[in-house]
Write a protein that holds these residues in place. Structure first.
Motif, PDB file in Angstrom:
ATOM      1  N   ASP A 116       7.333  16.734 -16.099  1.00 18.42           N
ATOM      2  CA  ASP A 116       6.965  15.438 -16.680  1.00 18.42           C
ATOM      3  C   ASP A 116       7.167  14.286 -15.698  1.00 18.42           C
ATOM      4  N   GLY A 117       7.660  14.583 -14.495  1.00 17.90           N
ATOM      5  CA  GLY A 117       7.817  13.559 -13.462  1.00 17.90           C
ATOM      6  C   GLY A 117       9.210  12.993 -13.346  1.00 17.90           C
ATOM      7  N   HIS A 118      10.125  13.326 -14.251  1.00 16.04           N
ATOM      8  CA  HIS A 118      11.467  12.773 -14.142  1.00 16.04           C
ATOM      9  C   HIS A 118      12.337  13.689 -13.276  1.00 16.04           C
ATOM     10  N   TYR A 119      13.474  13.188 -12.845  1.00 21.49           N
ATOM     11  CA  TYR A 119      14.370  13.986 -12.008  1.00 21.49           C
ATOM     12  C   TYR A 119      15.809  13.823 -12.503  1.00 21.49           C
TER      13      TYR A 119
ATOM     14  N   GLN B 235       5.084   5.811 -14.159  1.00 23.42           N
ATOM     15  CA  GLN B 235       3.842   6.540 -13.948  1.00 23.42           C
ATOM     16  C   GLN B 235       4.176   7.872 -13.281  1.00 23.42           C
ATOM     17  N   LYS B 236       3.366   8.851 -13.524  1.00 24.40           N
ATOM     18  CA  LYS B 236       3.644  10.170 -12.958  1.00 24.40           C
ATOM     19  C   LYS B 236       3.374  10.147 -11.464  1.00 24.40           C
ATOM     20  N   PRO B 237       4.287  10.692 -10.649  1.00 26.15           N
ATOM     21  CA  PRO B 237       4.069  10.695  -9.205  1.00 26.15           C
ATOM     22  C   PRO B 237       2.825  11.494  -8.815  1.00 26.15           C
ATOM     23  N   SER B 238       2.191  11.043  -7.727  1.00 32.37           N
ATOM     24  CA  SER B 238       1.063  11.803  -7.177  1.00 32.37           C
ATOM     25  C   SER B 238       1.560  13.089  -6.541  1.00 32.37           C
TER      26      SER B 238
ATOM     27  N   PHE C 298       8.902  10.930  -3.684  1.00 35.14           N
ATOM     28  CA  PHE C 298       7.809  10.784  -4.630  1.00 35.14           C
ATOM     29  C   PHE C 298       6.789   9.793  -4.073  1.00 35.14           C
ATOM     30  N   THR C 299       5.507  10.109  -4.230  1.00 34.02           N
ATOM     31  CA  THR C 299       4.452   9.162  -3.862  1.00 34.02           C
ATOM     32  C   THR C 299       3.666   8.783  -5.109  1.00 34.02           C
ATOM     33  N   PHE C 300       2.995   7.619  -5.037  1.00 30.27           N
ATOM     34  CA  PHE C 300       2.312   7.072  -6.210  1.00 30.27           C
ATOM     35  C   PHE C 300       0.983   6.453  -5.789  1.00 30.27           C
TER      36      PHE C 300
ATOM     37  N   SER D 260       0.849  -1.189   0.000  1.00 26.99           N
ATOM     38  CA  SER D 260       0.000   0.000   0.000  1.00 26.99           C
ATOM     39  C   SER D 260       0.887   1.243   0.000  1.00 26.99           C
ATOM     40  N   SER D 261       0.296   2.367  -0.331  1.00 25.75           N
ATOM     41  CA  SER D 261       0.853   3.712  -0.144  1.00 25.75           C
ATOM     42  C   SER D 261       2.331   3.839  -0.513  1.00 25.75           C
ATOM     43  N   PRO D 262       2.688   3.714  -1.784  1.00 22.88           N
ATOM     44  CA  PRO D 262       4.107   3.726  -2.168  1.00 22.88           C
ATOM     45  C   PRO D 262       4.750   5.118  -2.067  1.00 22.88           C
ATOM     46  N   SER D 263       5.949   5.145  -1.525  1.00 25.76           N
ATOM     47  CA  SER D 263       6.807   6.323  -1.564  1.00 25.76           C
ATOM     48  C   SER D 263       8.219   5.881  -1.937  1.00 25.76           C
ATOM     49  N   ILE D 264       8.895   6.719  -2.701  1.00 24.85           N
ATOM     50  CA  ILE D 264      10.293   6.468  -3.077  1.00 24.85           C
ATOM     51  C   ILE D 264      11.116   7.672  -2.633  1.00 24.85           C
ATOM     52  N   VAL D 265      12.181   7.410  -1.891  1.00 26.74           N
ATOM     53  CA  VAL D 265      13.081   8.456  -1.426  1.00 26.74           C
ATOM     54  C   VAL D 265      14.403   8.341  -2.189  1.00 26.74           C
ATOM     55  N   VAL D 266      14.816   9.451  -2.772  1.00 28.60           N
ATOM     56  CA  VAL D 266      16.106   9.536  -3.451  1.00 28.60           C
ATOM     57  C   VAL D 266      16.994  10.466  -2.624  1.00 28.60           C
TER      58      VAL D 266
END
Length: 757
Positions: free
Chosen positions: A189-192, A218-221, A252-254, A155-161
């Motif tokens: 566009d969602g990229h970094y 997919q584009k982050p929320s 980023f969250t999705f 559930s509730s995905p987040s990615i930390v860079v």
């Protein structure tokens, strides 16, 4: 989709096709976790091809244990990063360009976000999987300059860079890496994109940058950037870009619980990182295709080069192909990614270290990957052109550290005498070697050895040129002297080939300088004569041949004892035999290395010692006995090496045992041991093959050579030359038995520096 490495039952079935050269997937025999515990320090993650720049895998923290390759079998994962070394010691390097999956809201991305593992990590060639205790599954695949993360969240995905992410060192030796600052920017566009700046590490490098470019499927929320020091946030908001010396990154969250992330890297710019990414992992590239491509690369370039008979056991197949993987993970091919200078030459980095690898790794590297090996030689020379010295070790585009001699000289000599030509400029190659032999490098004031440079070249050269030996003014004086002698022998070999008569004489004479450290009065265990420290006035320093002091940077001997270093002038063995008292004393001295428990199979300085029996007629069988004894210390398991992999040096050792030969670096000589397999074929390139066969015995209990034919003719020498079996291919047909036989009655191996001894 994938499972952890297991001993699969199909091995026996598929082995029947090996000698026929069928299209076999050799990766099924590979345990990517070989030597990841027990001090082996191997990298088990996703590597798309031999020498690939990207090595994508987990970074683990477990108390104050250094994770040299990022991986530890226990502890918490605190990120998955794109750059690692494999099988190195000293201190961890890299662990940069990382992502960490987190469930739910991330209130402080600078806090400890590490996770335990719900089950053991799994992997195959080109594939890696971690199941985190949070319920997140992470699967990894890679190309040469990019990586693909495949996430499954409950559930509730987040990615930390976190740009500040590096592998830590707790050894307290001053070799830990430092983060100096960076930039992180995300776009509509969602990229970094961004970069990090890092320094130090084992080679004490100054600041260097790595650039990155990331895209999600997919584009982050939501997208946020952060900045702070330690675990204290200075900012955490929707600002699109952050820079500075503080820790920086993005969160980023999705919406979807399954997502993928692809990231490219470059040493040149973030735009080049995006180009690398889009070229190698285009949008909608399938995860499976990357895994398949990695397996195909490893199969075609490395694994298929050695094929063995259907009589091979599953255990031996696993050891063979797992060791081949470990041997070719580094150095890293960074051609087109060199930030230091513009050149049309190839560029290789992550050389850890020629001190470790020049004895057995680089000779096998040439045989199995000749195209890459020529590139590697050209790269060493090009580094000299632009940095002033060839490296003995190098990472993050910076030379260092030199443990003993300038062993690039020995590597170049080995390549030269074995016919490596192609696009190599050997006039420049010899000039590079002469720089090592004649120019004292500037002192880099290494706290562990402040007397002279540990960055490059020969720091103790002033003594070498003045006295013909090295005084205690310089650390590691005796071990350096032995290696400088071997290095000067390398210059002799190339000078002779290039027709440089004056230099040929000069360096042949200098290659004998190890003798100036020989104290005939030094004694131990009924033996007299050992290499010992020597003062400027010519007097010898009292030295217990069984002791090397601390055996480290500040001592007279580095990482091994006077007993071992006294046997290491492998270009001058005939003279060595006379100094120790003749054949019988020479044989007994090798015996004593084992009887007195001096020999360490996990330590490179002694690699050649067990096979010097071949320099005494009638004693080749003892080299075979030592070979078989040493091989018992290896297996394909997680603790399968007798020591640190040392960038594949340890794996190359066991591979030579399997082949049944031992290389004498800088010479065309190979000492004959005893092959493991009833049939082995080594693809030498350009349609050439070396084929070995054995009959009448077996690997484990009847391994003594009874007779040998080379290229169909009876052979009575305990050695072969490069021209005999490698230059144009050849055959070696062994008859083996359960007891020793006096078959090697012919000419002894060459001792080219001995003259009249």
């Amino acid at each position: 989709m994938f499972s952890a490495f297991t001993c699969v039952g199909c091995i026996v079935l598929l082995a029947n096709y090996l000698v026929e050269g069928a299209n076999v997937d050799y990766t099924q025999y590979v345990n990517v976790f070989q030597a990841t515990t027990g001090g082996g320090n191997r990298f088990p993650g996703a590597v798309a091809a031999p020498f690939a720049m990207v090595k994508l895998g987990p970074d683990v923290v477990s108390g104050t244990t250094d994770a040299y390759s990022g991986y530890l079998s226990s502890g918490n994962i605190f990120g998955f990063s794109l750059m690692h070394e494999s099988g190195t010691g000293g201190a961890p390097k890299y662990g940069v360009v990382s992502q960490m999956p987190v469930i739910g809201n991330v209130s402080n991305p600078l806090a400890d976000l590490s996770q335990g593992r719900a089950s053991a990590d799994q992997g195959q060639v080109g594939y890696y999987k971690s199941s985190l205790s949070s319920g997140v599954t992470v699967e990894l695949a890679a190309t040469e300059h990019a990586g693909l993360y495949q996430y499954t969240f409950p559930s509730s995905p987040s990615i930390v860079v976190d740009v500040s992410h590096v592998l830590n060192s707790w050894r307290g030796l001053g070799w830990e890496q430092h983060y100096s600052g960076g930039n992180f920017s995300y776009f509509s566009d969602g990229h970094y994109e961004g970069y990090g700046t890092y320094n130090n590490g084992w080679n004490l490098s100054p600041n260097w940058n790595i650039y990155f470019c990331g895209r999600f499927n997919q584009k982050p929320s939501t997208s946020k950037t952060f900045k702070g020091t330690g675990t204290t946030l200075a900012s955490y908001d929707t600002t699109s870009s952050v820079s500075g010396s503080e820790r920086v990154g993005g969160v980023f969250t999705f919406e979807s619980t399954t997502l993928s992330s692809r990231v490219g890297i470059s040493f040149l710019s973030s735009s080049k990182a995006c180009q690398n990414l889009d070229r190698e992992i285009a949008d909608k590239t399938s995860f499976q295709s990357l895994v398949d491509n990695a397996k195909a690369q490893w199969n075609s370039r490395v694994f298929s080069k050695i094929q063995v008979s259907s009589a091979a056991s599953a255990t031996d197949l696993q050891l063979l192909y797992s060791s081949l993987l470990g041997m070719f993970l580094i150095p890293s091919n960074r051609t087109g990614e060199n930030p230091g200078w513009t050149s049309s030459e190839p560029y290789y980095d992550d050389i850890f270290t020629l001190w470790d690898t020049h004895r057995s790794h680089t000779p096998l590297f040439q045989i199995l990957e000749p195209v890459s090996y020529e590139e590697f030689i050209r790269s060493l020379i090009d580094i000299w052109r632009h940095d002033g010295f060839m490296p003995d070790a190098r990472s993050s585009n910076f030379n260092g550290r030199v443990q003993g001699g300038s062993n690039a000289d020995s590597v170049l000599a080995d390549a030269y005498v074995k016919g490596v030509r192609g696009a190599v400029n050997w006039d420049d190659g010899f000039k590079a070697m002469q720089t090592d032999a004649e120019k004292t490098p500037a002192n880099n004031n290494d706290p562990k050895a402040p007397d002279s440079s540990t960055k490059e070249g020969r720091g103790a050269l002033p003594d070498w040129l003045k006295y013909g030996y090295i005084t205690p003014t310089f650390s590691r004086a005796v071990s350096r002297a032995v290696e400088y002698s071997c290095n000067d022998f390398g210059l002799y070999q190339v000078a002779k080939g290039l027709g440089k008569s004056t230099e040929t004489t000069t360096y042949l004479n200098r290659s004998r300088n190890w003798r100036n450290h020989w104290n005939p009065s030094a004694s131990s265990n009924n033996h007299s004569g050992f290499v010992v420290p020597r003062k400027a006035d010519g007097s010898f320093v009292a030295q217990d041949p069984l002791s090397c002091g601390g055996c480290y940077w500040g001592d007279a001997y580095y990482e091994d004892s006077p007993w071992v270093y006294s046997m290491n002038a492998i270009h001058d063995v005939a003279k060595l035999k006379k100094l120790v008292g003749g054949d019988d004393k020479f044989v007994d001295r090798i015996d004593k290395l084992f009887d007195l428990n001096i020999f360490n199979a996990g330590n490179e300085p002694g690699f050649t010692s067990p096979y010097l029996y071949n320099f005494v007629k009638g004693k080749q069988y003892k080299s075979v006995e030592r070979s078989r004894s040493i091989s018992q210390k290896y297996n394909a398991g997680t603790s399968g090496l007798p020591g640190n992999s040392d960038a594949g040096a340890m794996e190359s050792n066991i591979l030579w045992q399997m082949i049944g030969l031992w290389p004498m670096t800088g010479q065309t000589t190979f000492l004959i041991l005893s092959p493991w397999f009833s049939e082995m074929q080594i693809d030498l390139g350009n349609g050439k093959v070396l084929k070995t066969t054995t009959t009448g015995g077996n690997k484990d209990t009847a391994f003594y050579v009874q007779s040998l034919k080379v290229n169909g003719k009876p052979w009575t020498k305990a050695w072969v030359s490069w021209a005999d079996v490698f230059a144009n291919g050849g055959t070696m047909d062994f008859v083996l038995g359960s007891s020793s036989a006096d078959w090697a009655t012919g000419e002894l191996p060459p001792s080219p520096a001995s003259g009249d001894a």
